[in-house]
Design a protein around this motif. Structure first.
Motif, PDB file in Angstrom:
ATOM      1  N   LYS A  77      85.161  27.563  19.945  1.00 16.96           N
ATOM      2  CA  LYS A  77      86.079  28.071  18.925  1.00 16.96           C
ATOM      3  C   LYS A  77      86.879  29.249  19.448  1.00 16.96           C
ATOM      4  O   LYS A  77      88.085  29.353  19.199  1.00 16.96           O
ATOM      5  CB  LYS A  77      85.302  28.468  17.662  1.00 16.96           C
ATOM      6  N   THR A  78      86.216  30.156  20.159  1.00 13.88           N
ATOM      7  CA  THR A  78      86.915  31.306  20.730  1.00 13.88           C
ATOM      8  C   THR A  78      87.978  30.848  21.714  1.00 13.88           C
ATOM      9  O   THR A  78      89.104  31.354  21.719  1.00 13.88           O
ATOM     10  CB  THR A  78      85.920  32.238  21.433  1.00 13.88           C
ATOM     11  N   TRP A  79      87.630  29.877  22.549  1.00  9.66           N
ATOM     12  CA  TRP A  79      88.572  29.342  23.530  1.00  9.66           C
ATOM     13  C   TRP A  79      89.753  28.667  22.836  1.00  9.66           C
ATOM     14  O   TRP A  79      90.914  28.867  23.216  1.00  9.66           O
ATOM     15  CB  TRP A  79      87.838  28.360  24.431  1.00  9.66           C
ATOM     16  N   LEU A  80      89.481  27.884  21.790  1.00  8.26           N
ATOM     17  CA  LEU A  80      90.544  27.194  21.055  1.00  8.26           C
ATOM     18  C   LEU A  80      91.509  28.194  20.432  1.00  8.26           C
ATOM     19  O   LEU A  80      92.740  28.043  20.538  1.00  8.26           O
ATOM     20  CB  LEU A  80      89.933  26.312  19.963  1.00  8.26           C
ATOM     21  N   TYR A  81      90.978  29.237  19.802  1.00  7.57           N
ATOM     22  CA  TYR A  81      91.836  30.222  19.161  1.00  7.57           C
ATOM     23  C   TYR A  81      92.589  31.062  20.197  1.00  7.57           C
ATOM     24  O   TYR A  81      93.687  31.555  19.918  1.00  7.57           O
ATOM     25  CB  TYR A  81      91.025  31.115  18.220  1.00  7.57           C
ATOM     26  N   THR A  82      92.011  31.215  21.388  1.00  7.57           N
ATOM     27  CA  THR A  82      92.726  31.900  22.460  1.00  7.57           C
ATOM     28  C   THR A  82      93.954  31.106  22.862  1.00  7.57           C
ATOM     29  O   THR A  82      95.054  31.660  23.020  1.00  7.57           O
ATOM     30  CB  THR A  82      91.807  32.103  23.684  1.00  7.57           C
ATOM     31  N   LEU A  83      93.799  29.791  23.030  1.00  2.00           N
ATOM     32  CA  LEU A  83      94.948  28.935  23.331  1.00  2.00           C
ATOM     33  C   LEU A  83      96.022  29.051  22.255  1.00  2.00           C
ATOM     34  O   LEU A  83      97.214  29.192  22.557  1.00  2.00           O
ATOM     35  CB  LEU A  83      94.495  27.474  23.444  1.00  2.00           C
TER      36      LEU A  83
END
Length: 209
Positions: A77-83
């Motif tokens: 989730k953190t990675w997705l929101y970073t993108l």
């Protein structure tokens, strides 16, 4: 939504291994909250760009499936929101909007704007007037969010809407922990003052009726 007992990271590994249904499960799980985040971060002026940023985020995820792996405990989730956030910042900059997040002020007395608001309790059913108040408060909050600098708005949304911790927010926003903490404090202070200024007349009217 699929099987909620299967974590995002497991689903992503399955997708990287060629399981298309795993991607569908990830998309269904995060579609609405991610779209809401982008819609509110970009704001009314850039609403026409939301669909583009949303779709591009998922395309970037698909493109990264061959090289994706968990690193340093960063959750999916953190990675997705970073993108998503980095793509939104690109759009904000191209539109000429200010994205430096640390401008502003902090009103230490802003808590007083909330003191007379009716409490919302999960233990007791709300009265009709309380429901009306919180419906109005929700509408006003969206208006007040529009008035925040973009990065302060992002900090508030990530923490209060999407439930990210300060450490996770640091990853998404590409900022130091203390910087993110300050942005959140600025955002909360400004929102309290804005909400109090708009809703206090409603309280005063109710008190005299």
């Amino acid at each position: 939504m699929g099987d909620i007992s299967v974590s995002d990271d497991v689903l992503m590994r399955q997708f990287c291994a060629g399981d298309g249904k795993a991607f569908q499960a990830l998309y269904a799980r995060h579609e609405k909250p991610l779209y809401r985040y982008l819609r509110r971060v970009l704001g009314v002026a850039l609403v026409a760009q939301v669909d583009e940023v949303f779709q591009d985020t998922w395309m970037r995820l698909v493109d990264a499936r061959d090289s994706w792996q968990q690193r340093d405990g960063v959750a999916f989730k953190t990675w997705l929101y970073t993108l998503a956030h980095h793509r939104a910042v690109d759009i904000l900059r191209k539109s000429g909007r200010e994205v430096s997040a640390d401008e502003g002020w902090l009103d230490d007395d802003s808590e007083t704007a909330w003191q007379l608001w009716p409490a919302s309790s999960a233990e007791q059913p709300e009265q009709p007037e309380q429901k009306a108040f919180w419906r109005k408060a929700g509408q006003q909050l969206l208006h007040c969010l529009e008035g925040l600098p973009a990065m302060q708005r992002a900090a508030f949304l990530l923490h209060h809407d999407d439930g990210l911790s300060l450490d996770e927010m640091s990853q998404v926003l590409n900022a130091e922990f203390e910087t993110v903490k300050s942005r959140l404090r600025y955002a909360l202070s400004k929102l309290r003052l804005c909400m109090g200024a708009h809703l206090q007349p409603i309280l005063e009217a109710d008190a005299t009726s």
